[in-house]
Design an enzyme around this catalytic site. Structure first.
Site, PDB file in Angstrom:
ATOM      1  N   THR A 117      -5.356  -9.421  -6.375  1.00 27.82           N
ATOM      2  CA  THR A 117      -5.917  -8.067  -6.367  1.00 27.82           C
ATOM      3  C   THR A 117      -4.798  -7.076  -6.691  1.00 27.82           C
ATOM      4  O   THR A 117      -3.643  -7.269  -6.312  1.00 27.82           O
ATOM      5  CB  THR A 117      -6.570  -7.720  -5.020  1.00 27.82           C
ATOM      6  OG1 THR A 117      -5.570  -7.693  -3.995  1.00 27.82           O
ATOM      7  CG2 THR A 117      -7.667  -8.709  -4.656  1.00 27.82           C
ATOM      8  N   GLY A 118      -5.156  -6.019  -7.402  1.00 24.97           N
ATOM      9  CA  GLY A 118      -4.113  -5.096  -7.865  1.00 24.97           C
ATOM     10  C   GLY A 118      -3.194  -5.793  -8.850  1.00 24.97           C
ATOM     11  O   GLY A 118      -1.986  -5.563  -8.857  1.00 24.97           O
ATOM     12  N   SER A 178      -0.777  -3.824 -12.125  1.00 28.20           N
ATOM     13  CA  SER A 178       0.394  -2.932 -12.002  1.00 28.20           C
ATOM     14  C   SER A 178       1.423  -3.571 -11.068  1.00 28.20           C
ATOM     15  O   SER A 178       1.074  -4.398 -10.219  1.00 28.20           O
ATOM     16  CB  SER A 178      -0.067  -1.585 -11.420  1.00 28.20           C
ATOM     17  OG  SER A 178       1.016  -0.673 -11.325  1.00 28.20           O
ATOM     18  N   GLY A 179       2.664  -3.174 -11.237  1.00 28.15           N
ATOM     19  CA  GLY A 179       3.720  -3.444 -10.271  1.00 28.15           C
ATOM     20  C   GLY A 179       3.827  -4.898  -9.809  1.00 28.15           C
ATOM     21  O   GLY A 179       3.911  -5.831 -10.618  1.00 28.15           O
ATOM     22  N   ILE A 180       3.852  -5.071  -8.495  1.00 26.74           N
ATOM     23  CA  ILE A 180       4.051  -6.397  -7.891  1.00 26.74           C
ATOM     24  C   ILE A 180       2.916  -7.349  -8.260  1.00 26.74           C
ATOM     25  O   ILE A 180       3.143  -8.536  -8.525  1.00 26.74           O
ATOM     26  CB  ILE A 180       4.156  -6.239  -6.352  1.00 26.74           C
ATOM     27  CG1 ILE A 180       5.459  -5.513  -5.982  1.00 26.74           C
ATOM     28  CG2 ILE A 180       4.060  -7.592  -5.654  1.00 26.74           C
ATOM     29  CD1 ILE A 180       5.527  -5.046  -4.521  1.00 26.74           C
ATOM     30  N   GLY A 181       1.693  -6.849  -8.290  1.00 30.05           N
ATOM     31  CA  GLY A 181       0.541  -7.704  -8.612  1.00 30.05           C
ATOM     32  C   GLY A 181       0.614  -8.214 -10.038  1.00 30.05           C
ATOM     33  O   GLY A 181       0.361  -9.400 -10.297  1.00 30.05           O
ATOM     34  N   SER A 224       4.734  -5.171   4.199  1.00 31.93           N
ATOM     35  CA  SER A 224       5.841  -4.300   3.793  1.00 31.93           C
ATOM     36  C   SER A 224       6.895  -4.305   4.880  1.00 31.93           C
ATOM     37  O   SER A 224       6.573  -4.408   6.072  1.00 31.93           O
ATOM     38  CB  SER A 224       5.350  -2.858   3.592  1.00 31.93           C
ATOM     39  OG  SER A 224       6.466  -1.992   3.413  1.00 31.93           O
ATOM     40  N   TYR A 261       0.827   4.554   6.852  1.00 29.59           N
ATOM     41  CA  TYR A 261       1.062   3.462   5.892  1.00 29.59           C
ATOM     42  C   TYR A 261       1.667   2.245   6.597  1.00 29.59           C
ATOM     43  O   TYR A 261       1.198   1.113   6.421  1.00 29.59           O
ATOM     44  CB  TYR A 261       1.981   3.953   4.770  1.00 29.59           C
ATOM     45  CG  TYR A 261       2.380   2.877   3.786  1.00 29.59           C
ATOM     46  CD1 TYR A 261       1.439   2.285   2.941  1.00 29.59           C
ATOM     47  CD2 TYR A 261       3.703   2.441   3.695  1.00 29.59           C
ATOM     48  CE1 TYR A 261       1.813   1.296   2.039  1.00 29.59           C
ATOM     49  CE2 TYR A 261       4.084   1.462   2.793  1.00 29.59           C
ATOM     50  CZ  TYR A 261       3.137   0.889   1.966  1.00 29.59           C
ATOM     51  OH  TYR A 261       3.496  -0.098   1.076  1.00 29.59           O
TER      52      TYR A 261
HETATM   53  P1  NAP Z   1       1.383  -0.183  -7.781  1.00 33.37           P
HETATM   54  O1  NAP Z   1       2.153  -0.517  -8.999  1.00 33.37           O
HETATM   55  O2  NAP Z   1       0.916   1.203  -7.552  1.00 33.37           O
HETATM   56  O3  NAP Z   1       0.158  -1.183  -7.684  1.00 33.37           O
HETATM   57  C1  NAP Z   1      -0.867  -1.028  -6.771  1.00 33.37           C
HETATM   58  C2  NAP Z   1      -2.001  -1.909  -7.223  1.00 33.37           C
HETATM   59  O4  NAP Z   1      -3.049  -1.851  -6.266  1.00 33.37           O
HETATM   60  C3  NAP Z   1      -2.574  -1.450  -8.561  1.00 33.37           C
HETATM   61  O5  NAP Z   1      -2.861  -2.574  -9.322  1.00 33.37           O
HETATM   62  C4  NAP Z   1      -3.840  -0.728  -8.166  1.00 33.37           C
HETATM   63  O6  NAP Z   1      -4.847  -0.795  -9.130  1.00 33.37           O
HETATM   64  C5  NAP Z   1      -4.256  -1.528  -6.942  1.00 33.37           C
HETATM   65  N1  NAP Z   1      -5.128  -0.773  -6.078  1.00 33.37           N
HETATM   66  C6  NAP Z   1      -4.861   0.336  -5.364  1.00 33.37           C
HETATM   67  N2  NAP Z   1      -5.949   0.734  -4.700  1.00 33.37           N
HETATM   68  C7  NAP Z   1      -6.932  -0.141  -5.010  1.00 33.37           C
HETATM   69  C8  NAP Z   1      -8.287  -0.270  -4.633  1.00 33.37           C
HETATM   70  N3  NAP Z   1      -8.897   0.596  -3.821  1.00 33.37           N
HETATM   71  N4  NAP Z   1      -8.995  -1.302  -5.144  1.00 33.37           N
HETATM   72  C9  NAP Z   1      -8.410  -2.178  -5.989  1.00 33.37           C
HETATM   73  N5  NAP Z   1      -7.145  -2.107  -6.386  1.00 33.37           N
HETATM   74  C10 NAP Z   1      -6.417  -1.093  -5.898  1.00 33.37           C
HETATM   75  O7  NAP Z   1       2.222  -0.554  -6.484  1.00 33.37           O
HETATM   76  P2  NAP Z   1       2.988  -1.859  -5.977  1.00 33.37           P
HETATM   77  O8  NAP Z   1       4.280  -1.372  -5.459  1.00 33.37           O
HETATM   78  O9  NAP Z   1       2.940  -2.939  -6.964  1.00 33.37           O
HETATM   79  O10 NAP Z   1       2.090  -2.210  -4.704  1.00 33.37           O
HETATM   80  C11 NAP Z   1       1.445  -3.445  -4.527  1.00 33.37           C
HETATM   81  C12 NAP Z   1       1.425  -3.773  -3.052  1.00 33.37           C
HETATM   82  O11 NAP Z   1       2.784  -3.913  -2.608  1.00 33.37           O
HETATM   83  C13 NAP Z   1       0.813  -2.716  -2.144  1.00 33.37           C
HETATM   84  O12 NAP Z   1       0.015  -3.330  -1.170  1.00 33.37           O
HETATM   85  C14 NAP Z   1       2.015  -2.061  -1.506  1.00 33.37           C
HETATM   86  O13 NAP Z   1       1.714  -1.499  -0.260  1.00 33.37           O
HETATM   87  C15 NAP Z   1       2.951  -3.242  -1.394  1.00 33.37           C
HETATM   88  N6  NAP Z   1       4.351  -2.874  -1.222  1.00 33.37           N
HETATM   89  C16 NAP Z   1       5.013  -2.191  -2.185  1.00 33.37           C
HETATM   90  C17 NAP Z   1       6.339  -1.851  -1.981  1.00 33.37           C
HETATM   91  C18 NAP Z   1       7.143  -1.091  -2.997  1.00 33.37           C
HETATM   92  O14 NAP Z   1       8.225  -0.600  -2.645  1.00 33.37           O
HETATM   93  N7  NAP Z   1       6.692  -0.949  -4.226  1.00 33.37           N
HETATM   94  C19 NAP Z   1       6.973  -2.219  -0.799  1.00 33.37           C
HETATM   95  C20 NAP Z   1       6.255  -2.912   0.163  1.00 33.37           C
HETATM   96  C21 NAP Z   1       4.939  -3.246  -0.066  1.00 33.37           C
HETATM   97  P3  NAP Z   1      -5.288   0.526  -9.960  1.00 33.37           P
HETATM   98  O15 NAP Z   1      -4.049   1.009 -10.624  1.00 33.37           O
HETATM   99  O16 NAP Z   1      -6.308   0.043 -10.914  1.00 33.37           O
HETATM  100  O17 NAP Z   1      -5.807   1.473  -8.928  1.00 33.37           O
END
Ligand code: NAP
Length: 249
Positions: free
Chosen positions: A12-13, A16-19, A137, A150
């Protein structure tokens, strides 16, 4: 590398990014992948970038009917799930005294309710021996300014990993969390911070990380691929910190 040949993964997700990095890595290791997200444009681009046998499903994890539709597509296309990475999430910040009800509800709807039902509704499709990975996280174990809601969502998800690991162990389904430290993804730009605030945050947080840098999405993807694989066959219920040392040091 073909550690995951013949496996089916849902991320899921995954647009973008980590996903996206994780879906790319799982595909590179042989899994067929379904990715979700809300943004149709980046979903299409992700499916193309990840490569053949990738399915993209537009689905909002906070909507149960979207999750059900996702799994009906996965069931008809692949028939099973071997790897589930419940990764979709949002980050928004406010000091304790200033957060409003809408912020609280939005964060819990996506990060907590979304993860809970992403896993619950996958259970009938999970094969015996499947691997579930929940994205938590480092902040779930820390006390960073402005991150109260958060961080609490991520602590809740860490708890889900424990209960689900216990409940699914009899089917040899492993449930673990991967806990990223600060990772360079679009998430901070979407958090409501200005560009200057994002840059200041990145500089400040790098200094707090023992390894003195922000991590990459690919470094989280490596841990996800490990937990997904038989290399982690005796690991369940853990939270694997991939965080430059910020939680433990
Ligand atoms: P990101 O690039 O903003 O990616 C977030 C992803 O989640 C996107 O693919 C987005 O899809 C999806 N998403 C958000 N809301 C959604 C919803 N309601 N339904 C379905 N998809 C949804 O950020 P990321 O950093 O890769 O984050 C991924 C995960 O890692 C998150 O759970 C975040 O809390 C966790 N995390 C990140 C960090 C960090 O520093 N980056 C650190 C710890 C944990 P759309 O773009 O289509 O909305």
């Amino acid at each position: 590398m073909s550690r995951l040949q013949g496996k089916v993964a849902v991320v899921t997700g995954g647009n973008s990014g980590i996903g996206l990095a994780s879906a790319t890595r799982l595909r590179a290791e042989g899994a067929r992948v379904a990715v979700t997200g809300r943004d149709a444009r980046t979903l299409d681009a992700a499916a193309t970038a990840i490569g053949s046998e990738t399915v993209a499903v537009q689905a909002d994890v906070s909507r149960l009917e979207d999750i059900e539709r996702l799994y009906s597509v996965v069931a008809s296309r692949f028939g099973k799930i071997d790897i589930l990475f419940a990764n979709a999430g949002i980050a928004k910040f406010a000091p304790y005294g200033a957060a409003d009800e809408a912020l609280f509800n939005e964060l819990f709807a996506v990060n907590v309710k979304g993860v809970y039902f992403t896993l619950q509704k996958a259970i009938p499709l999970l094969g015996d021996g499947a691997s579930v990975i929940l994205n938590t996280s480092a902040v779930g174990s820390k006390g960073f300014e402005n991150m109260g809601i958060y961080s609490a969502t991520k602590a809740a998800v860490r708890s889900f990993a424990r209960t689900a690991a216990r409940e699914l162990a009899s089917r040899n389904i492993r449930v673990n969390a991967v806990s990223p430290g600060p990772i360079a993804t679009p998430i901070f730009g979407r958090s409501g911070m200005t560009e200057e605030q994002v840059e200041a945050f990145k500089a400040g947080v790098s200094d707090r990380v023992p390894l003195k840098r922000i991590g990459t999405p690919e470094e989280i993807a490596s841990a996800v691929a490990f937990l997904a694989s038989d290399d982690a066959a005796y690991i369940t219920g853990v939270e694997l910190n991939v965080d430059g040392g910020i939680v433990n040091l």
